[in-house]
Structure formats: C-alpha cells, structure tokens
Design a protein around this motif. Sequence first.
Motif, short mmCIF file in Angstrom:
data_model
loop_
_atom_site.label_atom_id
_atom_site.label_comp_id
_atom_site.label_asym_id
_atom_site.label_seq_id
_atom_site.Cartn_x
_atom_site.Cartn_y
_atom_site.Cartn_z
N PHE A 52 0.84 -1.20 0.00
CA PHE A 52 0.00 0.00 0.00
C PHE A 52 0.88 1.25 0.00
CE2 PHE A 52 -2.42 3.46 1.81
CZ PHE A 52 -3.64 3.35 1.17
N GLN A 53 1.88 1.28 0.87
CA GLN A 53 2.77 2.44 0.94
C GLN A 53 3.54 2.64 -0.36
OE1 GLN A 53 5.13 1.60 4.40
NE2 GLN A 53 3.57 2.34 5.80
N ARG A 54 3.92 1.55 -0.99
CA ARG A 54 4.73 1.62 -2.20
C ARG A 54 3.89 1.94 -3.44
NH1 ARG A 54 6.84 -3.49 -2.05
NH2 ARG A 54 5.52 -4.16 -3.73
N GLN A 55 2.66 1.41 -3.52
CA GLN A 55 1.91 1.50 -4.77
C GLN A 55 0.57 2.22 -4.68
OE1 GLN A 55 1.49 -2.40 -6.50
NE2 GLN A 55 3.65 -2.83 -6.38
N CYS A 56 -0.07 2.24 -3.54
CA CYS A 56 -1.45 2.73 -3.48
C CYS A 56 -1.59 4.14 -2.91
CB CYS A 56 -2.31 1.78 -2.65
SG CYS A 56 -2.24 0.06 -3.17
N GLN A 57 -0.71 4.52 -1.99
CA GLN A 57 -0.87 5.80 -1.31
C GLN A 57 -0.62 7.00 -2.21
OE1 GLN A 57 1.66 6.27 2.08
NE2 GLN A 57 3.50 6.59 0.86
N ALA A 117 -9.18 -9.39 -7.59
CA ALA A 117 -9.41 -9.42 -9.04
C ALA A 117 -9.40 -8.01 -9.63
CB ALA A 117 -10.73 -10.12 -9.35
N TYR A 118 -10.05 -7.07 -8.96
CA TYR A 118 -10.11 -5.69 -9.45
C TYR A 118 -8.72 -5.05 -9.49
CZ TYR A 118 -11.40 -0.77 -9.82
OH TYR A 118 -11.51 0.55 -10.23
N LEU A 119 -7.96 -5.24 -8.43
CA LEU A 119 -6.64 -4.61 -8.35
C LEU A 119 -5.70 -5.07 -9.46
CD1 LEU A 119 -6.04 -4.74 -4.49
CD2 LEU A 119 -6.49 -2.70 -5.88
N GLN A 120 -5.87 -6.29 -9.91
CA GLN A 120 -4.98 -6.82 -10.94
C GLN A 120 -5.33 -6.33 -12.35
OE1 GLN A 120 -3.40 -10.99 -10.15
NE2 GLN A 120 -5.39 -10.94 -9.11
N ASP A 121 -6.61 -5.99 -12.59
CA ASP A 121 -7.03 -5.53 -13.91
C ASP A 121 -8.37 -4.80 -13.78
OD1 ASP A 121 -7.55 -5.06 -16.59
OD2 ASP A 121 -7.80 -7.17 -17.11
N PRO A 122 -8.34 -3.54 -13.34
CA PRO A 122 -9.59 -2.82 -13.09
C PRO A 122 -10.53 -2.76 -14.29
CG PRO A 122 -7.76 -1.62 -12.14
CD PRO A 122 -7.17 -2.74 -12.96
N PHE A 171 -3.99 2.14 -12.71
CA PHE A 171 -2.92 1.36 -12.11
C PHE A 171 -3.36 -0.08 -11.90
CE2 PHE A 171 -0.46 -0.31 -8.60
CZ PHE A 171 0.83 -0.03 -9.02
N GLN A 172 -2.45 -1.02 -12.08
CA GLN A 172 -2.70 -2.43 -11.83
C GLN A 172 -1.65 -2.97 -10.87
OE1 GLN A 172 -2.50 -4.35 -15.64
NE2 GLN A 172 -4.50 -3.64 -16.27
N VAL A 173 -2.09 -3.77 -9.92
CA VAL A 173 -1.17 -4.50 -9.05
C VAL A 173 -0.83 -5.78 -9.81
CG1 VAL A 173 -0.84 -5.63 -6.82
CG2 VAL A 173 -2.18 -3.52 -6.96
N ARG A 174 0.37 -5.88 -10.27
CA ARG A 174 0.74 -6.98 -11.18
C ARG A 174 0.74 -8.35 -10.52
NH1 ARG A 174 0.35 -4.46 -15.67
NH2 ARG A 174 1.63 -2.63 -16.01
N SER A 175 1.14 -8.43 -9.29
CA SER A 175 1.29 -9.71 -8.60
C SER A 175 0.01 -10.08 -7.85
CB SER A 175 2.45 -9.60 -7.61
OG SER A 175 2.40 -10.58 -6.62
N GLU A 176 -0.46 -11.30 -8.05
CA GLU A 176 -1.65 -11.77 -7.33
C GLU A 176 -1.40 -11.78 -5.82
OE1 GLU A 176 -4.91 -15.40 -7.31
OE2 GLU A 176 -3.06 -15.66 -8.44
#
Length: 154
Positions: free
Chosen positions: A33-38, A101-106, A125-130
């Motif tokens: 979260f700190q690295r990618q979402c904030q 599921a949403y975070l990986q491909d909104p 933005f997409q979180v690449r790693s499951e």
Amino acid sequence: MKFVTKAAIGAFALTLSGLPAFAQSAEDGATVFQRQCQNCHNIVDDSGEVLAGRPNMRTGPNLYGVVGRQAGIIDGFRYGDDLVSAGAEAGLVWSEEELIAYLQDPRGYLREKLDNNRARSQMAFQVRSESDAADVAAYLATFGAPEAEEAPAG
C-alpha cells in the motif's frame, strides 16, 4: 501400510496445490500500500484521522471500510459511471476476493462484471502480482467501519 500412508500424503499435497498461491499478509499489504497505493488513496477513519497514506490525498477514494462496502458510493467522490453501475446495478460489494481481481485488472474486471466490453475504470494502475493484490486486500480488511466491528456475534 507404508504405501497407503505415502499415497494419502501425496493426495493431500495435491489437494493443497489447488489452493490459491498467496498467503494474504496484512503486514506485507501495508508495505505494498505504501509503495503502490498511497499515491492516489488514503485510509481516513470517520473522525478524520489518517490511518494510512497521505493526508489530503483525493485522487482515489478513501479506502476506510472498503471491504464489505458497495462499490462506488462514497459521497463527495466522483467515481466513473461503470464502477457506480457495478455497485448499484450489478450489486458489487467489495470482498477481499473481489478486490484482488479488481486490483490486478480494473478495466477487465469491470468489463466482465458488467458484461460490457466498453466498460472503463478510472483506476489505470494495476497491481501486477496476485500475492501483492491479496496482501493489499488483507490489509484493507483490517480497516473496517466501527459499526461493523461492534456488531454482535450470532
């Protein structure tokens, strides 16, 4: 007897291999979260205390209490029409599984959820790693609305 024991252990191991490959660590989710979402989101409780993220961040909606909440309903935030439709018309309520599921491909997630190949998400933005997505979902689940936390069991 040894063969039967080994066969049983082997069958059990095969069963476990079908389980999700992520451990869902809220602690690791805090780091992600700190690295990618904030950069776009924060987590601010009802009293206005910033629990995670940066103060005054308004690019994305506040994620406090997101797990268990209908999608697209925070007053004062301008959601995309398709996310609002997913919540209001398709009945999307965020669970950890739905968030993963949403975070990986909104965009792909909304297209599938709404059965509409033109559906779009404002979250590019997409979180690449499951496993990272699962960890973020577990982390977000730790921030619930007080009413949900105080609900009587049973």
